[in-house]
Each structure stands twice: as C-alpha cells, then as structure tokens.
Design a protein around this motif. Structure first.
Motif, PDB file in Angstrom:
ATOM      1  N   ASP A  38      46.803  64.081  76.593  1.00  0.00           N
ATOM      2  CA  ASP A  38      46.355  64.243  77.993  1.00  0.00           C
ATOM      3  C   ASP A  38      45.192  63.069  78.434  1.00  0.00           C
ATOM      4  OD1 ASP A  38      45.658  65.407  80.519  1.00  0.00           O
ATOM      5  OD2 ASP A  38      44.106  66.739  79.566  1.00  0.00           O
ATOM      6  N   PHE A  39      45.600  62.656  79.533  1.00  0.00           N
ATOM      7  CA  PHE A  39      45.047  61.542  80.081  1.00  0.00           C
ATOM      8  C   PHE A  39      43.487  61.810  80.427  1.00  0.00           C
ATOM      9  CE2 PHE A  39      49.388  59.975  81.807  1.00  0.00           C
ATOM     10  CZ  PHE A  39      49.374  58.823  80.964  1.00  0.00           C
ATOM     11  N   GLY A  40      43.234  62.991  80.744  1.00  0.00           N
ATOM     12  CA  GLY A  40      41.582  63.501  80.837  1.00  0.00           C
ATOM     13  C   GLY A  40      40.855  63.709  79.443  1.00  0.00           C
ATOM     14  N   CYS A  41      41.297  63.572  78.608  1.00  0.00           N
ATOM     15  CA  CYS A  41      40.802  63.762  77.220  1.00  0.00           C
ATOM     16  C   CYS A  41      40.253  62.625  76.592  1.00  0.00           C
ATOM     17  CB  CYS A  41      41.874  64.522  76.324  1.00  0.00           C
ATOM     18  SG  CYS A  41      41.602  64.662  74.593  1.00  0.00           S
ATOM     19  N   PRO A  42      38.838  62.694  76.373  1.00  0.00           N
ATOM     20  CA  PRO A  42      38.202  61.647  75.644  1.00  0.00           C
ATOM     21  C   PRO A  42      38.613  61.264  74.406  1.00  0.00           C
ATOM     22  CG  PRO A  42      36.613  62.921  76.842  1.00  0.00           C
ATOM     23  CD  PRO A  42      38.056  63.784  76.798  1.00  0.00           C
ATOM     24  N   ALA A  43      39.085  62.157  73.526  1.00  0.00           N
ATOM     25  CA  ALA A  43      39.435  62.212  72.102  1.00  0.00           C
ATOM     26  C   ALA A  43      40.960  61.442  72.211  1.00  0.00           C
ATOM     27  CB  ALA A  43      39.426  63.641  71.377  1.00  0.00           C
ATOM     28  N   CYS A  44      41.707  61.810  73.297  1.00  0.00           N
ATOM     29  CA  CYS A  44      42.831  61.356  73.391  1.00  0.00           C
ATOM     30  C   CYS A  44      43.000  59.914  73.657  1.00  0.00           C
ATOM     31  CB  CYS A  44      43.733  61.995  74.413  1.00  0.00           C
ATOM     32  SG  CYS A  44      44.132  63.736  74.168  1.00  0.00           S
ATOM     33  N   THR A  49      43.465  54.439  71.832  1.00  0.00           N
ATOM     34  CA  THR A  49      42.860  52.909  71.636  1.00  0.00           C
ATOM     35  C   THR A  49      43.000  52.554  70.396  1.00  0.00           C
ATOM     36  OG1 THR A  49      41.496  53.337  73.320  1.00  0.00           O
ATOM     37  CG2 THR A  49      40.835  51.747  71.803  1.00  0.00           C
ATOM     38  N   MET A  50      42.758  53.224  69.353  1.00  0.00           N
ATOM     39  CA  MET A  50      43.096  53.045  67.893  1.00  0.00           C
ATOM     40  C   MET A  50      44.474  52.549  67.619  1.00  0.00           C
ATOM     41  SD  MET A  50      40.451  55.087  65.211  1.00  0.00           S
ATOM     42  CE  MET A  50      40.519  56.580  66.013  1.00  0.00           C
ATOM     43  N   GLY A 105      37.271  53.886  82.238  1.00  0.00           N
ATOM     44  CA  GLY A 105      35.724  54.128  82.317  1.00  0.00           C
ATOM     45  C   GLY A 105      35.917  55.675  82.005  1.00  0.00           C
ATOM     46  N   GLU A 106      35.330  56.306  82.690  1.00  0.00           N
ATOM     47  CA  GLU A 106      34.884  57.551  82.235  1.00  0.00           C
ATOM     48  C   GLU A 106      36.019  58.575  82.662  1.00  0.00           C
ATOM     49  OE1 GLU A 106      32.095  58.951  80.798  1.00  0.00           O
ATOM     50  OE2 GLU A 106      31.753  57.034  80.613  1.00  0.00           O
ATOM     51  N   LEU A 107      37.268  58.294  82.724  1.00  0.00           N
ATOM     52  CA  LEU A 107      38.369  59.141  82.965  1.00  0.00           C
ATOM     53  C   LEU A 107      38.435  59.756  84.398  1.00  0.00           C
ATOM     54  CD1 LEU A 107      39.171  60.406  79.576  1.00  0.00           C
ATOM     55  CD2 LEU A 107      40.267  58.477  80.426  1.00  0.00           C
ATOM     56  N   ALA A 108      38.005  59.232  85.246  1.00  0.00           N
ATOM     57  CA  ALA A 108      37.821  59.746  86.689  1.00  0.00           C
ATOM     58  C   ALA A 108      39.187  59.443  87.216  1.00  0.00           C
ATOM     59  CB  ALA A 108      36.931  59.106  87.552  1.00  0.00           C
ATOM     60  N   LEU A 109      40.014  60.613  87.122  1.00  0.00           N
ATOM     61  CA  LEU A 109      41.290  60.543  87.659  1.00  0.00           C
ATOM     62  C   LEU A 109      41.704  60.995  88.945  1.00  0.00           C
ATOM     63  CD1 LEU A 109      42.825  62.400  84.433  1.00  0.00           C
ATOM     64  CD2 LEU A 109      42.659  59.732  84.637  1.00  0.00           C
ATOM     65  N   THR A 110      40.946  60.158  89.924  1.00  0.00           N
ATOM     66  CA  THR A 110      41.035  60.419  91.294  1.00  0.00           C
ATOM     67  C   THR A 110      42.084  59.825  91.712  1.00  0.00           C
ATOM     68  OG1 THR A 110      39.692  58.254  91.723  1.00  0.00           O
ATOM     69  CG2 THR A 110      38.542  60.406  91.485  1.00  0.00           C
ATOM     70  N   SER A 111      42.558  60.524  92.902  1.00  0.00           N
ATOM     71  CA  SER A 111      43.894  59.893  93.511  1.00  0.00           C
ATOM     72  C   SER A 111      43.786  58.276  93.912  1.00  0.00           C
ATOM     73  CB  SER A 111      44.040  60.417  94.770  1.00  0.00           C
ATOM     74  OG  SER A 111      44.447  61.971  94.338  1.00  0.00           O
ATOM     75  N   GLN A 154      47.214  74.204  70.183  1.00  0.00           N
ATOM     76  CA  GLN A 154      46.154  74.836  70.887  1.00  0.00           C
ATOM     77  C   GLN A 154      45.205  73.655  71.595  1.00  0.00           C
ATOM     78  OE1 GLN A 154      44.508  77.832  68.577  1.00  0.00           O
ATOM     79  NE2 GLN A 154      46.444  78.951  68.235  1.00  0.00           N
ATOM     80  N   ALA A 155      45.404  72.509  71.024  1.00  0.00           N
ATOM     81  CA  ALA A 155      44.310  71.535  71.636  1.00  0.00           C
ATOM     82  C   ALA A 155      45.107  70.041  71.624  1.00  0.00           C
ATOM     83  CB  ALA A 155      43.222  71.297  70.870  1.00  0.00           C
ATOM     84  N   VAL A 156      44.458  69.191  72.379  1.00  0.00           N
ATOM     85  CA  VAL A 156      44.961  67.664  72.617  1.00  0.00           C
ATOM     86  C   VAL A 156      43.896  66.976  72.217  1.00  0.00           C
ATOM     87  CG1 VAL A 156      46.849  67.816  74.178  1.00  0.00           C
ATOM     88  CG2 VAL A 156      44.417  67.451  74.913  1.00  0.00           C
ATOM     89  N   PRO A 157      44.163  65.672  71.361  1.00  0.00           N
ATOM     90  CA  PRO A 157      45.451  65.211  70.673  1.00  0.00           C
ATOM     91  C   PRO A 157      45.869  66.114  69.707  1.00  0.00           C
ATOM     92  CG  PRO A 157      43.953  63.840  69.921  1.00  0.00           C
ATOM     93  CD  PRO A 157      43.170  64.616  70.866  1.00  0.00           C
ATOM     94  N   THR A 158      47.304  66.353  69.628  1.00  0.00           N
ATOM     95  CA  THR A 158      47.750  67.164  68.431  1.00  0.00           C
ATOM     96  C   THR A 158      48.863  65.895  68.026  1.00  0.00           C
ATOM     97  OG1 THR A 158      47.598  69.187  68.992  1.00  0.00           O
ATOM     98  CG2 THR A 158      49.505  69.029  67.695  1.00  0.00           C
ATOM     99  N   ILE A 159      49.084  65.492  66.816  1.00  0.00           N
ATOM    100  CA  ILE A 159      49.976  64.675  66.419  1.00  0.00           C
ATOM    101  C   ILE A 159      50.779  64.827  65.284  1.00  0.00           C
ATOM    102  CG2 ILE A 159      49.944  62.145  65.442  1.00  0.00           C
ATOM    103  CD1 ILE A 159      47.089  61.724  67.105  1.00  0.00           C
ATOM    104  N   PHE A 160      52.005  64.485  65.373  1.00  0.00           N
ATOM    105  CA  PHE A 160      52.944  64.746  64.096  1.00  0.00           C
ATOM    106  C   PHE A 160      53.312  63.490  63.640  1.00  0.00           C
ATOM    107  CE2 PHE A 160      53.145  68.644  66.581  1.00  0.00           C
ATOM    108  CZ  PHE A 160      53.272  69.665  66.053  1.00  0.00           C
TER     109      PHE A 160
END
Length: 179
Positions: A38-44, A49-50, A105-111, A154-160
């Motif tokens: 999800d684009f709004g998820c800091p863990a994602c 990035t890694m 930045g802080e994932l400010a997903l504004t239009s 149940q959560a993102v990121p979920t990785i296979f």
C-alpha cells in the motif's frame, strides 16, 4: 509422484500473476516476490526502498510482482494513489511513479502531490484522464482485495517468495540471504 501430490499446507500452489500486475526487475529472474503493498504504508515504503537497492545491485536475481492494496484511510486515503499507479502501468510508467510516491516524504497522498508526480513522469494526460474515469483502477483494486481475502492476508506488506509467504527481512543483508 510427489510432485503430482497436492500440498496439504495452506500455502497457495500458485499466486496468479495478471497482466494488470506491475513487474519490477527482470521478468526472467529466477526468484519471484509477490508483494501486497500500500502506498500509504510506512513499512511498505521501507521494504520497497530496500528491495529497490537490491534490484539495483542484483538486477537478474529476482523480480517483484506488485499487487496494490489500498488499506490506508488516514490522514489520506491511498486509493487515489493506487488508481494513478494502475493508469501509469497502462503507459509502462509504473516503476517511475512507484518510486516517486514512496519517496514522497511523509506519504502525504494528496491529489496535488499525485498530480505533480504524474506530471514529472511525463504521462500522456489524455490517456491518464480516460483511464482514471474508466473501470480499470477499481477492477484492479477489487481483484487484489479478493485475492488477499482468499489468501488470508491481514496486513501490508505481505510478501510471498516463490509462492511461500515469508516474514519480510528487516535488513538488506537479510534480504540477500532470503533471495
């Protein structure tokens, strides 16, 4: 034979890879990561990035199949960002905008921020507008939501990794070992 015997585990035999799924990296790479993100998820953002660092260092080692899930609602819904990503993918520009959104930045997903990113990616604006008004972005998200429910995500990121769900490594060294 053992290869013909169905697995009794809860792991999927094969996670479907659809034409609407963006692929990052070499499509012929031996290892496949399917990432529900999800684009709004800091863990994602941290994971991607890694993984981009690793893709730069090891471009033929693995590929990423990106499956967007819009789970963020506060402070901004990520649904619009995912719609733009679907439309950018239709113009073969997903990789450009994905990195720009995650580095925003802080994932400010504004239009306004999303429009700026699309402008910087030099997308065909008429094609982008038509895509955003059409059913593709919504269909893409619904398909991924249904698949995530079927897989028990149940959560993102979920990785296979090669169709087996993994706990995402927390370091680049951990990723190197996993891949």
């Amino acid at each position: 034979t053992a290869a013909d015997t169905p697995s009794s585990t809860a792991e999927p035999d094969l996670i479907p890879i659809l034409p609407t799924d963006p692929i990052l990296g070499d499509k012929r790479a031996p290892a496949t990561l399917v990432i529900f993100d999800d684009f709004g998820c800091p863990a994602c953002r941290s994971e991607m990035t890694m993984l981009h660092t690793l893709l730069t260092s090891y471009p033929r080692r693995f590929k990423i199949i990106w499956k967007g899930l819009s789970t963020t609602r506060i402070p901004y819904s990520s649904e619009e960002a995912h719609a733009y990503a679907v439309c950018a993918h239709e113009q073969n520009r997903f990789a450009d905008i994905e990195q720009k959104i995650f580095s925003g930045g802080e994932l400010a997903l504004t239009s306004e921020m999303l429009l700026k990113i699309m402008s910087e990616a030099n997308l065909d604006t008429k094609q982008l507008a038509a895509c955003l008004k059409g059913p593709n972005p919504s269909n893409y998200l619904k398909t991924n939501e249904s698949l995530a429910q079927a897989l028990g995500i149940q959560a993102v990121p979920t990785i296979f990794l090669n169709n087996k769900q993994i706990e995402p490594p927390q370091t680049i060294e951990g990723w190197k070992t996993a891949l």
